[in-house]
Design a protein around this motif. Structure first.
Motif: not given
Ligand code: ZN
Length: 298
Positions: A2, A13, A47
């Motif tokens: 995430k 990340i 993301l």
């Protein structure tokens, strides 16, 4: 995986390597490393885009496959520009060079042809050097972090320093036994440089976010010095590289059982020998076509 916020405009990340993300007011994004393969790269791209950013550039800290293997997919699907140092550029552009140098410069056999050693190739659009600069609209400082890889750099932005593999988390040092280094003098200078930095946050690629890097550096330096001392003592009597490697692994509880592991450790041992030869602490001798290293007196 995430997107984790560190400070305003700086994120990371979490994957097998921590990937940095620096963004500007125009929502343009600069990545620090890419992860190992297309599958990680696809998640990174998702993301970045889900959070409203447009990927403009990728800084590759060093040409190890776990840091750069996702770059071809990201470049192909986003058109992002790639930034790396002159030393790391040849391996990024001709990735077979990584298993080639591990295997003593020869064509590497099949066990070294896998995603851990052989990334897809990617062109470097711009060669970077240490210093403060604007890359893709983001104000960053490229920081020399030679050691783990010859041309490795870290990236600092807005109070965060992405440390690449210059140090690993103290809790994984025992797991690695002897952390991978190509250039010990460079690594020692990098440790000193890290301790003099004034960032609010530090993120090793293999480790957790730290506000104080000094204990992390201390643990890494200690293991390097312990290894150096161990090898120096061992060379009271002449030893071949093979004997040094086996003794060092046994001392630091490393259990090698495949070719990849062997050649990474071999490279690290060669870095220790190189450092000691250059400081006239040890020398090589040749008997019946066998090379041995031994400690020099005085
Ligand atoms: Zn690395």
């Amino acid at each position: 995986m995430k997107l984790n916020k560190i400070t305003e405009n700086v994120y990371y990340i979490d994957s097998a390597v921590n990937i940095g993300l620096i963004v500007n007011e125009a929502n343009e994004a600069l990545l620090v490393d890419t992860g190992i393969d297309d599958s990680v790269a696809r998640k990174v791209k998702r993301l970045v885009e889900e959070n409203g950013y447009k990927l403009r550039g990728i800084i590759i800290t060093h040409a190890h496959a776990d840091h750069c293997g996702g770059a071809p997919h990201l470049v192909k699907t986003t058109g992002a520009a790639v930034y790396a140092t002159a030393t790391e550029k040849p391996v990024l552009e001709c990735p077979v060079l990584e298993p080639v140098y591990l295997f003593g410069g020869a064509y590497p056999p099949d066990p070294l042809h896998n995603k851990f050693f052989l990334a897809g190739g990617v062109s470097v659009d711009e060669v970077i050097m240490p210093g403060v600069q604007n890359i893709c609209g983001c104000e960053v400082e490229i920081v020399d972090m030679a050691g783990h890889a010859l041309g490795q750099v870290g990236v600092a932005a807005a109070g965060v320093l992405f440390c690449a593999d210059s140090v690993i988390a103290p809790e994984v040092i025992d797991k690695h036994g002897i952390p991978l280094n190509a250039d010990l003098a460079g690594a020692l200078e990098t440790f000193n440089r890290l301790e003099s930095r004034q960032e609010k946050f530090y993120l090793p690629a293999h480790g957790t976010l730290a506000e104080d890097i000094v204990p992390v550096v201390g643990a890494n330096r200690r293991r390097l010095i312990d290894t150096l001392e161990f090898i120096k003592d061992l060379l009271e009597s002449p030893k071949t590289v093979e004997e040094i490697l086996a003794a060092a692994c046994s001392n630091f509880k490393i259990n090698i059982n495949n070719m990849g592991q062997y050649y990474l450790m071999h490279l690290t041992i060669m870095a220790y020998l190189s450092y000691m030869v250059d400081r006239k602490e040890i020398t090589a001798e040749y008997n019946e076509n066998r090379q041995s290293f031994k400690k020099l007196l005085g």
